[in-house]
Write a protein that holds these residues in place. Structure first.
Motif, short mmCIF file in Angstrom:
data_model
loop_
_atom_site.label_atom_id
_atom_site.label_comp_id
_atom_site.label_asym_id
_atom_site.label_seq_id
_atom_site.Cartn_x
_atom_site.Cartn_y
_atom_site.Cartn_z
N MET A 18 0.82 -1.21 0.00
CA MET A 18 0.00 0.00 0.00
C MET A 18 0.86 1.27 0.00
O MET A 18 0.63 2.18 -0.77
CB MET A 18 -0.88 -0.05 1.25
N ALA A 21 2.59 2.63 -3.37
CA ALA A 21 1.83 3.15 -4.52
C ALA A 21 1.69 4.66 -4.44
O ALA A 21 1.36 5.21 -3.38
CB ALA A 21 0.45 2.50 -4.57
N GLN A 24 -1.72 9.11 -7.18
CA GLN A 24 -2.40 9.29 -8.47
C GLN A 24 -1.40 9.00 -9.59
O GLN A 24 -0.19 9.16 -9.39
CB GLN A 24 -2.91 10.75 -8.62
N TYR A 57 -11.53 0.20 -11.38
CA TYR A 57 -11.03 -1.04 -10.76
C TYR A 57 -11.51 -1.13 -9.31
O TYR A 57 -12.06 -0.17 -8.75
CB TYR A 57 -9.51 -1.12 -10.85
N HIS A 60 -9.12 -3.81 -4.05
CA HIS A 60 -9.37 -5.10 -3.39
C HIS A 60 -8.69 -5.21 -2.02
O HIS A 60 -9.06 -6.06 -1.21
CB HIS A 60 -8.96 -6.26 -4.30
N LEU A 61 -7.69 -4.36 -1.75
CA LEU A 61 -7.01 -4.45 -0.45
C LEU A 61 -7.45 -3.35 0.53
O LEU A 61 -6.89 -3.24 1.62
CB LEU A 61 -5.49 -4.40 -0.64
N ARG A 85 -10.50 11.08 -3.27
CA ARG A 85 -10.31 9.88 -4.08
C ARG A 85 -9.85 8.69 -3.22
O ARG A 85 -9.37 7.71 -3.75
CB ARG A 85 -9.26 10.16 -5.17
N ASN A 87 -9.26 5.39 -0.90
CA ASN A 87 -9.66 4.03 -1.29
C ASN A 87 -10.73 3.35 -0.41
O ASN A 87 -11.44 2.46 -0.87
CB ASN A 87 -8.43 3.12 -1.40
N LEU A 95 -10.41 4.85 -9.83
CA LEU A 95 -10.41 5.39 -11.18
C LEU A 95 -9.03 5.98 -11.45
O LEU A 95 -8.54 6.77 -10.65
CB LEU A 95 -11.49 6.47 -11.25
N ASP A 114 -0.82 3.99 -10.76
CA ASP A 114 -0.82 4.29 -9.33
C ASP A 114 -1.48 3.19 -8.50
O ASP A 114 -1.74 3.40 -7.33
CB ASP A 114 -1.53 5.63 -9.06
N LEU A 116 -2.05 -0.88 -6.97
CA LEU A 116 -1.27 -2.01 -6.49
C LEU A 116 -1.30 -3.16 -7.50
O LEU A 116 -2.26 -3.31 -8.26
CB LEU A 116 -1.85 -2.51 -5.16
N THR A 119 -4.45 -5.69 -9.06
CA THR A 119 -5.75 -5.07 -8.78
C THR A 119 -6.79 -5.52 -9.81
O THR A 119 -6.52 -5.49 -11.02
CB THR A 119 -5.60 -3.52 -8.80
C1 LIG Z 1 -5.91 7.87 -3.07
S1 LIG Z 1 -6.16 6.37 -3.97
C2 LIG Z 1 -6.55 7.05 -5.55
C3 LIG Z 1 -6.49 6.06 -6.65
C4 LIG Z 1 -7.20 6.43 -7.94
N1 LIG Z 1 -6.34 7.12 -8.87
C5 LIG Z 1 -8.51 7.18 -7.76
O1 LIG Z 1 -8.52 8.40 -7.90
O2 LIG Z 1 -9.53 6.53 -7.51
C6 LIG Z 1 -4.53 5.82 -4.21
C7 LIG Z 1 -4.07 4.90 -3.12
O3 LIG Z 1 -4.88 3.74 -3.10
C8 LIG Z 1 -4.13 2.64 -2.68
N2 LIG Z 1 -4.41 1.50 -3.57
C9 LIG Z 1 -3.98 1.31 -4.83
N3 LIG Z 1 -4.42 0.13 -5.31
C10 LIG Z 1 -5.17 -0.43 -4.32
C11 LIG Z 1 -5.91 -1.64 -4.18
N4 LIG Z 1 -5.96 -2.53 -5.16
N5 LIG Z 1 -6.54 -1.87 -3.00
C12 LIG Z 1 -6.47 -0.99 -1.99
N6 LIG Z 1 -5.79 0.18 -2.05
C13 LIG Z 1 -5.15 0.46 -3.20
C14 LIG Z 1 -2.67 3.02 -2.69
O4 LIG Z 1 -2.21 3.11 -1.37
C15 LIG Z 1 -2.65 4.39 -3.34
O5 LIG Z 1 -1.70 5.25 -2.76
#
Ligand SMILES: C[S@@+](CC[C@H](N)C(=O)[O-])C[C@H]1O[C@@H](n2cnc3c(N)ncnc32)[C@H](O)[C@@H]1O
Length: 153
Positions: A18, A21, A24, A57, A60-61, A85, A87, A95, A114, A116, A119
């Protein structure tokens, strides 16, 4: 209403944890690979003419959902989840708008990602400024309006 959404592919990235990543794609310098499952490959027809895609997407975590969160960009001022944005959302849908590098068979290579590794992918749409922005200069970004740089994570 309760929906079921199926996974149509998998997003691969160099980020295994986590905290690795970026928050964005705009703040990422690492490429990603989007595998579309073979049964959906036909749906990629004509995508090659677009430079950017919108990836939807499943986070999932992400653990428990939260309606008030402390965002990375302003952790000392809690915000409503839908003004961010973050999670840990009720439906855990993420997105990312990504620049296409190349498409080979059922694999889309994107320049910056950006999410994991592994995903689950829900959907892909082309980015079309004509559809998405009426007056781009009039877009307001609320509490993010004075933010110019990536936050320290
Ligand atoms: C603030 S979210 C924004 C992500 C996306 N660009 C959005 O706007 O929906 C980004 C964070 O989500 C977390 N993340 C990324 N992939 C993930 C996953 N599959 N499951 C849970 N958390 C995830 C990472 O820690 C990352 O820093």
């Amino acid at each position: 209403m309760h929906f079921e959404i199926k996974q149509i592919g998998t997003i691969y990235s160099p980020f295994k944890k986590m905290e690795e990543a970026p928050i964005q794609p705009r703040f990422s310098d690492k490429p990603g690979k989007i595998e579309v499952f073979p049964e959906y490959k036909e749906g990629l027809k004509d995508l090659e003419g677009f430079s950017h895609i919108i990836l939807l997407y499943y986070f999932h975590l992400a653990k428990e959902e939260q309606l008030i969160i402390r965002p990375f960009m302003e952790p000392d001022k809690p915000k409503g989840i839908f003004a961010t944005r973050y999670n840990k959302r009720p439906n855990k849908i993420g997105l990312s708008i990504c620049e296409i590098d190349k498409i080979e068979n059922n694999i889309i290579y994107v320049k910056y990602i950006d999410v994991l590794d592994q995903t689950p992918l829900i959907d892909i749409k082309p980015l079309v400024p004509l559809f998405d922005f009426r007056n781009i200069e009039k877009i307001k970004v609320g509490w993010l309006s004075n933010k110019k740089e990536r936050p320290k994570q």
